[in-house]
Design an enzyme around this catalytic site. Structure first.
Site, PDB file in Angstrom:
ATOM      1  N   GLY A   1       1.230  -1.141  -0.175  1.00  0.00           N
ATOM      2  CA  GLY A   1       0.335  -0.427  -0.466  1.00  0.00           C
ATOM      3  C   GLY A   1       0.739   1.549  -0.338  1.00  0.00           C
TER       4      GLY A   1
ATOM      5  CG  LEU B   1       1.507   3.650  -5.630  1.00  0.00           C
ATOM      6  CD1 LEU B   1       1.013   3.498  -6.244  1.00  0.00           C
ATOM      7  CD2 LEU B   1       3.157   5.052  -5.452  1.00  0.00           C
ATOM      8  N   GLY B   2       0.157   4.911  -1.359  1.00  0.00           N
ATOM      9  CA  GLY B   2      -1.248   6.089  -0.339  1.00  0.00           C
ATOM     10  C   GLY B   2      -0.858   7.013   0.756  1.00  0.00           C
TER      11      GLY B   2
ATOM     12  CE  LYS C   1      -6.601  -0.580   9.871  1.00  0.00           C
ATOM     13  NZ  LYS C   1      -4.914  -0.830   9.196  1.00  0.00           N
TER      14      LYS C   1
ATOM     15  CE1 TYR D   1      -9.275   1.693   9.036  1.00  0.00           C
ATOM     16  CE2 TYR D   1      -9.780   2.678  10.349  1.00  0.00           C
ATOM     17  CZ  TYR D   1      -8.842   2.295   9.372  1.00  0.00           C
ATOM     18  OH  TYR D   1      -7.880   2.331   9.308  1.00  0.00           O
TER      19      TYR D   1
ATOM     20  CG  ASP E   1      -0.601   0.470  -3.904  1.00  0.00           C
ATOM     21  OD1 ASP E   1      -1.667   0.660  -4.712  1.00  0.00           O
ATOM     22  OD2 ASP E   1      -0.703   1.711  -2.668  1.00  0.00           O
TER      23      ASP E   1
HETATM   24  P1  NAD Z   1      -4.333   5.207   1.605  1.00  0.00           P
HETATM   25  O1  NAD Z   1      -6.259   4.236   1.923  1.00  0.00           O
HETATM   26  O2  NAD Z   1      -3.869   6.167   1.511  1.00  0.00           O
HETATM   27  O3  NAD Z   1      -3.400   3.737   0.699  1.00  0.00           O
HETATM   28  C1  NAD Z   1      -3.717   2.434   0.717  1.00  0.00           C
HETATM   29  C2  NAD Z   1      -2.847   2.001   0.262  1.00  0.00           C
HETATM   30  O4  NAD Z   1      -3.361   0.513  -0.151  1.00  0.00           O
HETATM   31  C3  NAD Z   1      -3.574   2.302  -0.653  1.00  0.00           C
HETATM   32  O5  NAD Z   1      -2.304   3.296  -2.101  1.00  0.00           O
HETATM   33  C4  NAD Z   1      -4.213   1.435  -2.166  1.00  0.00           C
HETATM   34  O6  NAD Z   1      -4.110   1.620  -3.655  1.00  0.00           O
HETATM   35  C5  NAD Z   1      -3.533   0.671  -1.334  1.00  0.00           C
HETATM   36  N1  NAD Z   1      -3.922  -0.841  -1.442  1.00  0.00           N
HETATM   37  C6  NAD Z   1      -6.152  -0.956  -1.458  1.00  0.00           C
HETATM   38  N2  NAD Z   1      -6.195  -2.521  -1.716  1.00  0.00           N
HETATM   39  C7  NAD Z   1      -4.841  -3.043  -1.806  1.00  0.00           C
HETATM   40  C8  NAD Z   1      -4.380  -4.479  -2.061  1.00  0.00           C
HETATM   41  N3  NAD Z   1      -5.829  -5.469  -2.631  1.00  0.00           N
HETATM   42  N4  NAD Z   1      -3.006  -4.186  -2.225  1.00  0.00           N
HETATM   43  C9  NAD Z   1      -2.366  -4.193  -1.870  1.00  0.00           C
HETATM   44  N5  NAD Z   1      -2.391  -2.643  -2.166  1.00  0.00           N
HETATM   45  C10 NAD Z   1      -3.485  -2.483  -1.958  1.00  0.00           C
HETATM   46  O7  NAD Z   1      -4.658   4.714   3.214  1.00  0.00           O
HETATM   47  P2  NAD Z   1      -3.114   5.248   4.053  1.00  0.00           P
HETATM   48  O8  NAD Z   1      -3.979   5.996   5.427  1.00  0.00           O
HETATM   49  O9  NAD Z   1      -1.768   5.027   3.346  1.00  0.00           O
HETATM   50  O10 NAD Z   1      -3.355   3.871   5.587  1.00  0.00           O
HETATM   51  C11 NAD Z   1      -2.023   3.338   5.616  1.00  0.00           C
HETATM   52  C12 NAD Z   1      -2.671   1.972   6.640  1.00  0.00           C
HETATM   53  O11 NAD Z   1      -2.188   2.992   8.142  1.00  0.00           O
HETATM   54  C13 NAD Z   1      -4.071   1.484   6.223  1.00  0.00           C
HETATM   55  O12 NAD Z   1      -3.503  -0.242   7.406  1.00  0.00           O
HETATM   56  C14 NAD Z   1      -4.976   2.121   7.426  1.00  0.00           C
HETATM   57  O13 NAD Z   1      -5.600   1.823   7.732  1.00  0.00           O
HETATM   58  C15 NAD Z   1      -3.535   2.644   8.665  1.00  0.00           C
HETATM   59  N6  NAD Z   1      -4.073   3.896   8.980  1.00  0.00           N
HETATM   60  C16 NAD Z   1      -4.134   5.242   8.400  1.00  0.00           C
HETATM   61  C17 NAD Z   1      -4.599   6.130   9.621  1.00  0.00           C
HETATM   62  C18 NAD Z   1      -4.754   7.333   8.757  1.00  0.00           C
HETATM   63  O14 NAD Z   1      -4.916   8.467   8.823  1.00  0.00           O
HETATM   64  N7  NAD Z   1      -3.951   7.681   7.040  1.00  0.00           N
HETATM   65  C19 NAD Z   1      -4.978   6.306  10.146  1.00  0.00           C
HETATM   66  C20 NAD Z   1      -4.501   5.173  11.220  1.00  0.00           C
HETATM   67  C21 NAD Z   1      -4.778   4.001  10.475  1.00  0.00           C
HETATM   68  N1  SER Z   2      -7.685   8.144   9.101  1.00  0.00           N
HETATM   69  C1  SER Z   2      -8.410   6.525   9.624  1.00  0.00           C
HETATM   70  C2  SER Z   2      -9.955   7.388   8.531  1.00  0.00           C
HETATM   71  O1  SER Z   2     -10.237   8.553   8.794  1.00  0.00           O
HETATM   72  C3  SER Z   2      -8.658   6.234  10.726  1.00  0.00           C
HETATM   73  O2  SER Z   2      -8.085   4.652  10.740  1.00  0.00           O
HETATM   74  O3  SER Z   2     -10.113   6.373   8.632  1.00  0.00           O
END
Ligand code: NAD
Ligand code: SER
Length: 330
Positions: A8, A10-11, A142, A138, A34
């Site tokens: 993942g 690219l997120g 988790k 979600y 990704d």
């Molecule tokens: P994001 O949605 O920005 O990025 C997730 C990436 O996963 C995307 O680039 C998507 O293309 C990729 N993806 C989706 N399905 C996939 C698959 N089957 N195989 C491979 N890649 C796949 O998310 P993020 O904000 O970068 O979050 C990353 C992690 O951190 C996640 O587990 C999220 O739950 C956790 N998280 C994020 C936040 C936040 O505020 N950003 C907060 C708490 C937890």
């Molecule tokens: N920032 C995330 C969301 O809102 C928290 O895991 O889904």
């Protein structure tokens, strides 16, 4: 030295964690992955769907991976729209990664979330160990993910570590469909000198953290002495506890004309109302020295400065008009 895999990548988090890992451990060691095909055709990136067990195991074996930062997931709002897909990506993806880690002896980072708590959790000063009965798919993935990481650590000795991250604010990549996305969107609107319609109510209080603190915390936890980790996985971390009203007010210190109205999205409001308002991060502070550097004031200053670099010098048009008028007539 074995390789480092970021799923993942690219997120929102991967866009900043991947370069930070490359800088710390060497560019050639870190493989970003990704779903997208459209990436440079060199060794630095591979397409990988984490829901495909064989593909996960194949990449980890072929690239001699020793550490996996497993970021691939569907976030809260998207997951609630597509609960079956969320289960498949979030649970099967993690299971495939843990199985490969067991087989090939990898260390794993798993990002949990404030979403792992629910309405019956104490909302203020939410303890490290407390009630976890989330009401979103979600959040269910988790909590299940935290438990699965614990199980693989206890049963198979996999070094699976993790954080319960709050809403993350960053400028490098857009957020991926979460409930806390409003905070990032607010800064982007202000930087473009646009008004913003917030989908959460003005007084909705949630934990947030600025991305540089999150990236540092992830790396610090992964490098921490395992003897000191009482929990290993799912440490509460937070940088600030804020409302949309408070963020907008802080932005107005730099952009006095910034206007926000509130058009509440019932789905995301219900999700936010089921989450904690302020996490207790004392276990992370005591066990491995977690210490965020950015509060709301520092984050706002940095976000607007960074976004100003891409949108042009950060000037408020209305205050400029007032200044120009004063200069003309004063
Ligand atoms: P994001 O949605 O920005 O990025 C997730 C990436 O996963 C995307 O680039 C998507 O293309 C990729 N993806 C989706 N399905 C996939 C698959 N089957 N195989 C491979 N890649 C796949 O998310 P993020 O904000 O970068 O979050 C990353 C992690 O951190 C996640 O587990 C999220 O739950 C956790 N998280 C994020 C936040 C936040 O505020 N950003 C907060 C708490 C937890
Ligand atoms: N920032 C995330 C969301 O809102 C928290 O895991 O889904």
């Amino acid at each position: 030295m074995r390789g480092i895999l970021v799923t993942g990548a690219l997120g929102q988090i991967g866009a900043e964690l991947t370069p930070a890992l490359r800088e710390r451990y060497g560019a050639t060691r870190v493989v970003a992955s990704d779903l997208s095909e459209a990436q440079p055709a060199d060794d630095s990136y591979e397409r990988l769907d984490c829901a495909q067990a064989e593909a996960v195991a194949d990449l980890i074996e072929r690239r001699e991976i020793g550490v996996i930062y497993h970021l691939a997931a569907l976030l809260s709002a998207v997951a609630e729209e597509r609960p079956q897909a969320a289960w498949s990506v979030n649970m099967n993806g993690l299971y495939n990664v843990l199985e490969a880690a067991r087989h090939f002896g990898c260390q794993v980072f798993f990002p949990s979330s404030i979403a792992a708590f629910g309405p019956s959790t104490p909302r203020r000063g939410t303890p490290q160990a407390t009630i976890q009965r989330p009401t979103t798919i979600y959040g269910v993935t988790k909590v299940a993910g935290e438990l699965l990481c614990d199980y693989y650590a206890i049963r198979f000795g996999v070094d699976a570590r993790g954080l319960r991250l709050p809403g993350l604010v960053s400028w490098a990549a857009p957020p991926g469909g979460g409930t806390t996305d409003y905070a990032v969107e607010m800064f982007h609107a202000a930087a473009r000198r646009k008004p913003y319609s917030c989908f959460l109510a003005a007084e909705t209080r949630l934990d947030m953290m600025y991305m540089p603190d999150a990236v540092r915390a992830i790396i610090e936890l992964m490098e921490a002495d395992p003897q000191r980790l009482r929990y290993q996985n799912a440490y509460n971390v937070t940088g600030m506890s804020v409302t949309p009203h408070e963020i907008a007010a802080q932005i107005r210190q730099h952009v006095p004309s910034f206007a926000v109205d509130y058009r509440i999205d019932p789905l995301r409001q219900a999700i936010a109302d089921s989450w904690p308002q302020s996490l207790d991060s004392s276990a992370a502070r005591e066990d491995w020295g977690f210490s965020p550097r950015f509060d709301l004031v520092a984050m706002t200053r940095d976000m607007l400065a960074r976004l100003g670099e891409t949108t042009g010098p950060f000037e408020d048009p209305i205050s400029n008009e007032v200044e120009n008028a004063n200069a003309r007539f004063g």
